[in-house]
Design a protein around this motif. Structure first.
Motif, PDB file in Angstrom:
ATOM      1  N   ARG A 154       0.835  -1.206   0.000  1.00 40.65           N
ATOM      2  CA  ARG A 154       0.000   0.000   0.000  1.00 40.65           C
ATOM      3  C   ARG A 154       0.870   1.256   0.000  1.00 40.65           C
ATOM      4  NH1 ARG A 154      -5.433   1.397   1.618  1.00 40.65           N
ATOM      5  NH2 ARG A 154      -5.537   3.517   2.456  1.00 40.65           N
ATOM      6  N   LEU A 155       1.909   1.242   0.837  1.00 43.25           N
ATOM      7  CA  LEU A 155       2.819   2.383   0.887  1.00 43.25           C
ATOM      8  C   LEU A 155       3.492   2.603  -0.465  1.00 43.25           C
ATOM      9  CD1 LEU A 155       4.596   4.553   2.285  1.00 43.25           C
ATOM     10  CD2 LEU A 155       6.090   2.683   3.044  1.00 43.25           C
ATOM     11  N   LEU A 156       4.023   1.544  -1.045  1.00 40.47           N
ATOM     12  CA  LEU A 156       4.751   1.673  -2.301  1.00 40.47           C
ATOM     13  C   LEU A 156       3.822   2.034  -3.460  1.00 40.47           C
ATOM     14  CD1 LEU A 156       7.202  -1.357  -2.034  1.00 40.47           C
ATOM     15  CD2 LEU A 156       7.640   1.051  -1.505  1.00 40.47           C
ATOM     16  N   ALA A 157       2.595   1.548  -3.399  1.00 46.32           N
ATOM     17  CA  ALA A 157       1.657   1.802  -4.487  1.00 46.32           C
ATOM     18  C   ALA A 157       1.145   3.230  -4.498  1.00 46.32           C
ATOM     19  CB  ALA A 157       0.478   0.840  -4.387  1.00 46.32           C
ATOM     20  N   THR A 158       1.176   3.894  -3.352  1.00 49.83           N
ATOM     21  CA  THR A 158       0.535   5.213  -3.258  1.00 49.83           C
ATOM     22  C   THR A 158       1.506   6.367  -3.052  1.00 49.83           C
ATOM     23  OG1 THR A 158       0.185   4.901  -0.872  1.00 49.83           O
ATOM     24  CG2 THR A 158      -1.587   4.205  -2.353  1.00 49.83           C
ATOM     25  N   THR A 159       2.765   6.104  -2.761  1.00 51.37           N
ATOM     26  CA  THR A 159       3.708   7.181  -2.547  1.00 51.37           C
ATOM     27  C   THR A 159       3.912   7.992  -3.832  1.00 51.37           C
ATOM     28  OG1 THR A 159       5.980   7.732  -1.879  1.00 51.37           O
ATOM     29  CG2 THR A 159       5.672   5.683  -3.083  1.00 51.37           C
TER      30      THR A 159
END
Length: 248
Positions: free
Chosen positions: A207-212
């Motif tokens: 989630r972090l990597l997909a939305t940063t």
């Protein structure tokens, strides 16, 4: 950056009326293998006991076999919404804002035993096939997929973060991809491989990597990004990262 996720055995039901269109999926060069596997599963579904044995399901899971029987006609959903379970619950794409969802759709993909590689937005039906399944008349899925899937994964552009589990990573490698191991650290400093919560941690990481808004282009930049997000990440050399979490 592309984040490559494992699939899940559990799937959301339903979808819209658009049926499966293999040629419309990412990497159409995989259509031949996909067609062979779909047709094999549809035919196999006509023999319920043989399907149970091949797929490793019980009598209580015969609905999974019925899903396979309807692969050509069933409703479809975007792949990132089809899969369920601990990792996908933690990823929780349906809660994202429109801007974040757009980034996630562009950055997420799934390694699938049936489709090889699907982008987040590729529309697929519910199905049952695991990387370890043994389909009658075919070699192992690794032998089926590796010749076709390996060049597709090798040609993926930019930084790839491979979060697939071992059995799916074995279908075909991604050269130079960053891998992430999750370890739990006890108060005394000893560590152990995270088992039960491994998928949840990888879901939150995805989630972090997909939305940063950041765009790391190598493992060092990725490590820097994760540390800025407050994660305890160690670089073990080459392209391997270790995410250290408190023991629970």
């Amino acid at each position: 950056m592309l984040v490559l996720l494992p699939p899940s055995e559990t799937k959301h039901p339903g979808g819209d009326r658009d049926p499966l269109d293999l040629a419309a999926l990412t990497a159409p060069e995989l259509t031949g293998v996909r067609t062979e596997l779909v047709e094999t599963l549809v035919k196999l579904a006509g023999d319920v006991p043989a399907s149970r044995a091949a797929l490793g399901v019980s009598e209580k899971q015969d609905d999974e076999i019925a899903r396979n029987a309807a692969l050509w006609t069933a409703s479809t959903l975007p792949a990132i919404e089809r899969y369920t379970g601990v990792l996908y619950d933690a990823l929780d794409v349906r809660s994202l804002t429109r801007a974040r969802r757009a980034r996630a759709d562009a950055r997420l993909a799934v390694g699938s035993a049936l489709f090889g590689l699907v982008a987040a937005t590729d529309r697929i039906p519910a199905y049952r096939l695991s990387a370890g399944s043994a389909l009658p008349g075919l070699p192992t899925l690794r032998a089926v997929w590796r010749p076709a899937l390996s060049p597709v994964l090798a040609a993926l552009p930019g930084l790839v973060v491979d979060l697939r589990s071992g059995s799916y990573a074995a279908l075909a490698p991604v050269p130079g991809a960053v891998t992430v191991q999750v370890l739990s650290e006890r108060p005394d400093g000893t560590r152990a491989v995270v088992s039960h919560f491994n998928k949840a941690h990888k879901g939150r990481l995805a989630r972090l990597l997909a939305t940063t808004t950041a765009e790391p282009d190598d493992v060092v930049g990725l490590r820097r990004l994760l540390r800025r997000a407050g994660l305890h990440v160690e670089h073990d050399g080459d392209t391997a990262l270790t995410l250290v979490v408190p023991a629970v």
